[in-house]
Scaffold this active site. Sequence first.
Site, mmCIF file in Angstrom:
data_model
loop_
_atom_site.group_PDB
_atom_site.id
_atom_site.type_symbol
_atom_site.label_atom_id
_atom_site.label_comp_id
_atom_site.label_asym_id
_atom_site.label_seq_id
_atom_site.Cartn_x
_atom_site.Cartn_y
_atom_site.Cartn_z
ATOM 1 N N CYS A 65 0.840 -1.195 0.000
ATOM 2 C CA CYS A 65 0.000 0.000 0.000
ATOM 3 C C CYS A 65 0.882 1.255 0.000
ATOM 4 C CB CYS A 65 -1.010 -0.026 1.145
ATOM 5 S SG CYS A 65 -2.364 1.166 0.894
ATOM 6 N N HIS A 174 -3.862 -4.641 -0.336
ATOM 7 C CA HIS A 174 -3.475 -5.247 0.940
ATOM 8 C C HIS A 174 -3.599 -6.768 0.853
ATOM 9 C CE1 HIS A 174 -3.246 -1.659 3.521
ATOM 10 N NE2 HIS A 174 -4.107 -1.158 2.654
ATOM 11 N N GLU A 176 -2.877 -8.869 3.086
ATOM 12 C CA GLU A 176 -3.343 -9.366 4.385
ATOM 13 C C GLU A 176 -4.851 -9.239 4.547
ATOM 14 O OE1 GLU A 176 -2.710 -4.985 5.255
ATOM 15 O OE2 GLU A 176 -1.914 -6.472 3.848
#
Length: 193
Positions: A65, A174, A176
């Site tokens: 990011c 992202h 995650e």
Amino acid sequence: MVRAVERAGAQVELTGDFQTALDADGLVVPGVGAFEACMQGLRAIKGERIIGRRLAGGRPVLGICVGMQVLFERGVEHGVETEGCDEWPGLVERLQAPVVPHMGWNTVDAPESTALFNGIEGERFYFVHSYGVRDWTLQTNDRTRAPLVTWAEHGGDRFVAAVENGPLCATQFHPEKSGDAGAALLRNWIGTL
């Protein structure tokens, strides 16, 4: 981010220590918030020097990011221009889409021979950003291997979604927060260490 990388199979140490970050098998540079604030945080721990020294030695780095955005030459947010780490030429600027921020799931257009997206080329990833790199300016003139650039589009505006450049990789989205696809991408990156 720590738990996601651990679930992907790595032993993780969260650190701001120069030598620990320099010596790690892989370094993840996360980023949240504004470009300028992220660069201030990096500079406070000499993070731009850690990144540069790791890359000079062929040591893997993954930016995520705003952690990807700061790898570029400079960023402009809210009228403030900030110098980045300058690993790639280019400008991080506000997306030119009818709705900003770009928040939610989106597909990406990954190039052939991608390592990061191997096996997950058609998957969707989770984005949360208002700024991005809208123009890839690095020219290699066939003297070095050109980076692999993955693109995405939001509201008709095309931007860099990921870059694979030897030991330096980065994603605008992202991983995650991107479910199974994001976990697979992290496993792919860990597999290159």
